[in-house]
Design a protein around this motif. Structure first.
Motif, PDB file in Angstrom:
ATOM      1  N   GLY A   1      18.421   2.426   0.641  1.00 38.15           N
ATOM      2  CA  GLY A   1      18.703   3.206  -0.560  1.00 38.15           C
ATOM      3  C   GLY A   1      17.443   3.664  -1.277  1.00 38.15           C
ATOM      4  O   GLY A   1      17.428   3.798  -2.502  1.00 38.15           O
ATOM      5  N   VAL A   2      16.380   3.905  -0.495  1.00 36.88           N
ATOM      6  CA  VAL A   2      15.126   4.389  -1.083  1.00 36.88           C
ATOM      7  C   VAL A   2      14.684   5.638  -0.331  1.00 36.88           C
ATOM      8  O   VAL A   2      15.121   5.891   0.790  1.00 36.88           O
ATOM      9  N   GLY A   3      13.789   6.405  -0.956  1.00 34.93           N
ATOM     10  CA  GLY A   3      13.231   7.562  -0.288  1.00 34.93           C
ATOM     11  C   GLY A   3      12.173   7.148   0.718  1.00 34.93           C
ATOM     12  O   GLY A   3      11.629   6.043   0.646  1.00 34.93           O
ATOM     13  N   GLN A   4      11.876   8.048   1.651  1.00 33.06           N
ATOM     14  CA  GLN A   4      10.865   7.721   2.650  1.00 33.06           C
ATOM     15  C   GLN A   4       9.487   7.529   2.015  1.00 33.06           C
ATOM     16  O   GLN A   4       8.692   6.724   2.489  1.00 33.06           O
ATOM     17  N   GLY A   5       9.224   8.251   0.938  1.00 36.12           N
ATOM     18  CA  GLY A   5       7.953   8.082   0.230  1.00 36.12           C
ATOM     19  C   GLY A   5       7.797   6.664  -0.292  1.00 36.12           C
ATOM     20  O   GLY A   5       6.712   6.070  -0.212  1.00 36.12           O
ATOM     21  N   THR A   6       8.898   6.111  -0.826  1.00 33.89           N
ATOM     22  CA  THR A   6       8.875   4.730  -1.326  1.00 33.89           C
ATOM     23  C   THR A   6       8.614   3.755  -0.187  1.00 33.89           C
ATOM     24  O   THR A   6       7.813   2.829  -0.309  1.00 33.89           O
ATOM     25  N   LEU A   7       9.277   3.991   0.944  1.00 26.12           N
ATOM     26  CA  LEU A   7       9.064   3.118   2.106  1.00 26.12           C
ATOM     27  C   LEU A   7       7.597   3.153   2.534  1.00 26.12           C
ATOM     28  O   LEU A   7       6.987   2.104   2.749  1.00 26.12           O
ATOM     29  N   TYR A   8       7.028   4.356   2.631  1.00 21.56           N
ATOM     30  CA  TYR A   8       5.639   4.470   3.085  1.00 21.56           C
ATOM     31  C   TYR A   8       4.636   3.901   2.091  1.00 21.56           C
ATOM     32  O   TYR A   8       3.556   3.468   2.482  1.00 21.56           O
ATOM     33  N   ARG A   9       4.988   3.893   0.801  1.00 22.98           N
ATOM     34  CA  ARG A   9       4.086   3.274  -0.177  1.00 22.98           C
ATOM     35  C   ARG A   9       3.980   1.775   0.072  1.00 22.98           C
ATOM     36  O   ARG A   9       2.933   1.172  -0.111  1.00 22.98           O
ATOM     37  N   HIS A  10       5.074   1.172   0.480  1.00 22.64           N
ATOM     38  CA  HIS A  10       5.075  -0.277   0.752  1.00 22.64           C
ATOM     39  C   HIS A  10       4.591  -0.595   2.164  1.00 22.64           C
ATOM     40  O   HIS A  10       3.908  -1.605   2.375  1.00 22.64           O
ATOM     41  N   PHE A  11       4.977   0.251   3.114  1.00 22.25           N
ATOM     42  CA  PHE A  11       4.648   0.004   4.520  1.00 22.25           C
ATOM     43  C   PHE A  11       4.143   1.314   5.129  1.00 22.25           C
ATOM     44  O   PHE A  11       4.939   2.143   5.550  1.00 22.25           O
ATOM     45  N   PRO A  12       2.825   1.503   5.155  1.00 18.81           N
ATOM     46  CA  PRO A  12       2.267   2.788   5.595  1.00 18.81           C
ATOM     47  C   PRO A  12       2.490   3.112   7.065  1.00 18.81           C
ATOM     48  O   PRO A  12       2.383   4.260   7.469  1.00 18.81           O
ATOM     49  N   THR A  13       2.806   2.108   7.882  1.00 16.00           N
ATOM     50  CA  THR A  13       3.080   2.357   9.300  1.00 16.00           C
ATOM     51  C   THR A  13       4.304   1.564   9.732  1.00 16.00           C
ATOM     52  O   THR A  13       4.680   0.569   9.095  1.00 16.00           O
ATOM     53  N   ARG A  14       4.902   2.015  10.810  1.00 18.23           N
ATOM     54  CA  ARG A  14       6.034   1.281  11.389  1.00 18.23           C
ATOM     55  C   ARG A  14       5.604  -0.130  11.773  1.00 18.23           C
ATOM     56  O   ARG A  14       6.339  -1.093  11.563  1.00 18.23           O
TER      57      ARG A  14
END
Length: 196
Positions: A36-49
Motif C-alpha cells: 500500500g505504498v508508492g514505488q518511490g517510498t519503497l525505493y527510499r527504504h530499499f534502493p535495490t531489490r
C-alpha cells in the motif's frame, strides 16, 4: 526514523515476505502495491531489490555471519569454509530470491547491492583469509571469486537427483578451491553438503 516512515518500512517488509513466498509476480511494483505504498517510498527504504531481499532474509543472513567464529574455532579452515558454503547453498536452494540477490553481487553489482551484501561478503572473506593463512587456498583468492564459483550451483534443479549432482559438483569445487586442505571430506563426516 519518523513513525510513519517506520510503519511504511515494516509494511514493505511484511509485503515482501508474503510476495516472495508465493509463485508468480515478485516484482518490486507488486511488493509496493501489496504494502500500500508508492514505488518511490519503497525505493527510499530499499534502493535495490537485493537490499530488500536480504532484509527479508535478515535472520538467515545474521545466522551465517555470526556462525563464522564458531566454525573457525571448531573446524580446520577448509572444513569451516565447506560447512559455511554448504549452508549458504542450502539457503539459496530453498529461497531462489536469495540466490538471485547473491548472484547479483558477482554480475554487475551496484554500490547499493554491494552494501546490502557486505556482511555476508565480510563473513566469507574471514573464511577465505583463514584458509589463505594456512596455505589451504590459492593465494589471491577473494570472497567474490568464491561467490562466482558457487553461483551456478544455485541453478541446479530441485529434485533429489539434481541435488545429488549439486553435492558432487560442490565436492569438486571445494577440491579445486582448497586442494591441500582436505576440503573434500565426505558430506556425512561434516554434515555440510547437499540440500538435505
Amino acid at each position: 526514523m519518523r513513525s510513519d516512515a517506520r510503519s511504511n518500512r515494516l509494511r514493505i517488509l511484511e509485503a515482501a515476505t508474503e510476495v516472495l513466498a508465493l509463485p508468480g509476480d515478485t516484482s518490486l511494483k507488486s511488493i509496493a502495491r501489496r504494502a500500500g505504498v508508492g514505488q518511490g517510498t519503497l525505493y527510499r527504504h530499499f534502493p535495490t531489490r537485493e537490499s530488500l531481499v536480504l532484509e527479508v532474509y535478515g535472520e538467515e543472513v545474521e545466522g551465517l555471519v555470526t556462525a563464522v567464529p564458531a566454525l573457525l574455532d571448531t573446524l580446520r579452515p577448509p572444513l569451516a569454509l565447506r560447512a559455511w558454503l554448504g549452508h549458504l547453498l542450502r539457503l539459496g536452494w530453498c529461497t531462489p530470491e536469495f540466490a538471485e540477490a547473491m548472484r547479483s553481487v558477482t554480475d554487475t553489482p551496484t554500490q547499493a547491492c554491494r552494501q546490502a551484501c557486505e556482511p555476508l561478503l565480510d563473513a566469507l572473506s574471514a573464511l577465505v583469509e583463514a584458509n589463505r593463512a594456512t596455505g589451504a587456498i590459492e593465494p589471491g583468492t577473494t570472497a567474490d571469486d568464491v561467490l562466482l564459483l558457487i553461483g551456478p550451483l544455485w541453478r541446479v534443479g530441485a529434485n533429489e537427483a539434481e541435488h545429488m549432482r549439486a553435492a558432487r559438483l560442490f565436492d569438486m569445487l571445494l577440491r579445486g578451491l582448497c586442494p591441500s586442505g582436505a576440503a573434500h571430506a565426505t558430506a556425512a563426516a561434516e554434515g555440510a553438503t547437499s540440500a538435505g
